[in-house]
Every structure is written in structure tokens, then in C-alpha cells.
Design an enzyme around this catalytic site. Structure first.
Site, PDB file in Angstrom:
ATOM      1  N   GLU A 124      -0.056 -11.712  -4.904  1.00  0.00           N
ATOM      2  CA  GLU A 124      -0.298 -11.653  -6.345  1.00  0.00           C
ATOM      3  C   GLU A 124      -1.200 -12.796  -6.813  1.00  0.00           C
ATOM      4  OE1 GLU A 124       4.126  -9.839  -6.260  1.00  0.00           O
ATOM      5  OE2 GLU A 124       3.784 -11.931  -6.826  1.00  0.00           O
ATOM      6  N   GLY A 161       0.803  -1.212   0.000  1.00  0.00           N
ATOM      7  CA  GLY A 161       0.000   0.000   0.000  1.00  0.00           C
ATOM      8  C   GLY A 161       0.833   1.257   0.000  1.00  0.00           C
TER       9      GLY A 161
END
Length: 199
Positions: free
Chosen positions: A166, A104
Site C-alpha cells: 500500500e 491479485g
């Protein structure tokens, strides 16, 4: 002693290694995906209206996953642009920026989100970190409870770096596509007509 032979032995895995690690990856993905809040994903999917322009921004492997998601959204008939491509127009009010960053804090991704907010666009974000700068900018936020790529001592995942984030990001975006498609009457053959024919 032949050094080449020793190197070869170290590089190639045995069948047992592959079986063990297929199970490891499969189980970690299943466990992590099961912990995602479905309402968060549904809220994000709700921002992907048929008449909205969608912009996609991500770095590294997360960016590659979002490119795959962009392709599927294009197949659904949405207008989709990849940030950084030479033909990508300016983002503006009413548009949606779809972003992902495990930490983030990925500078390029956060900067894209800040620019989009200033332009009046909405932000849909995937991250592991609910307290991150990216999360604070998001209108719709999906937390993927995976290890961050620099958390090498994590007990969340035995896989390297951000692999689990991912992998689960891919599943989440595929679930979004499938859900959006389920709510149309568009046949697969019609979606296929939009598939690239200059490959």
C-alpha cells in the site's frame, strides 16, 4: 501490581522504537520502489489520456490509496469515478478501470475488472502477483514486489500485512500524477480551482 500501568507500558513505544521503525519503513519503501519496472508504470500512465473516463476500484487500504490517486487525476481535469459510489455511471468501451490488489485475487476487484473487460474497457492494474487473475485481465500491469497481506512469514517485509504494498502503491500513483502534470502547462493555481470546496 497495577495492571493498568503494565498495559500502558506495553502500548506506548519508546523514542528508540520510533526511530528504528521510521528507518525500517523508509528503507523498505525505498528498496521496493527501486525494484519497480519504470516502463510498466510509464505504460500504465500512457493509458490516462486527457479525454478518457477513469474508473477506480480497490478494497481496503489499497482502495483508499486509489481514492487519493483519483483525486489527483481529477485535479488534472480527468473525468474520474469511484466504483460503488451512487453517482458512478456504467463503464463502457474506451474507458479505463484503474485497480489494485496485492494478491491479485481480491474478489470484488477481480469481478470489477471482469465486468469492465466485458464492457470493452481497458484495465490498468497494480499487484504483487504476476500470475494472478487480476494480472491476466490487465492491459497495463505494474508489479510491486512487496509481500502479500497474508504472507506473514515473508522475508520481503517486516511490516504487518500488506502495508508495504500500500505504501509503494501510493508512491507509484503520486509519480504517475507528477509525470502527467509535468507534461502539461497547467499551473498549480489552476489545479487548485478544481479542489473540493464543499469540505
Amino acid at each position: 501490581m497495577n495492571p493498568t500501568a503494565n498495559t500502558t507500558e506495553r502500548v506506548y513505544s519508546t523514542t528508540d522504537d520510533i526511530v528504528r521503525n521510521l528507518s525500517l519503513v523508509r528503507d523498505e519503501i525505498a528498496d521496493t520502489a527501486a525494484k519497480i519496472d519504470e516502463h510498466e508504470i510509464a505504460t500504465l500512465a500512457g493509458l490516462l489520456g486527457p479525454n478518457s473516463r477513469v474508473f477506480v476500484a480497490g478494497a481496503g487500504r489499497s482502495g483508499l490509496v486509489l481514492r487519493m490517486a483519483a483525486m489527483r487525476l481529477m485535479h488534472l481535469g480527468l473525468t474520474v469515478h469511484i466504483a460503488g459510489d451512487t453517482t458512478t455511471p456504467a463503464i463502457s468501451s474506451g474507458d479505463l478501470l484503474l485497480v489494485a490488489s496485492g494478491s491479485g485475487t481480491t474478489s470484488g476487484v477481480v469481478k470489477s475488472a471482469e465486468t469492465a473487460v466485458k464492457a470493452g474497457a481497458r484495465i490498468a492494474a497494480f499487484t504483487t502477483n504476476a500470475d494472478s487473475p487480476l494480472a491476466r485481465l490487465a492491459d497495463a500491469l505494474v508489479i510491486i514486489p512487496a509481500a502479500q497481506k497474508t504472507d506473514h512469514g515473508s522475508n520481503v517485509s517486516r511490516q504487518y500485512s500488506g502495508s508495504l504494498f500500500e505504501q509503494v502503491l501510493f508512491l507509484a500513483t503520486e509519480a504517475i500524477f507528477q509525470s502527467l502534470w509535468d507534461n502539461t502547462d497547467v499551473a498549480a493555481e489552476e489545479l487548485w480551482l478544481r479542489h473540493a470546496n464543499l469540505e
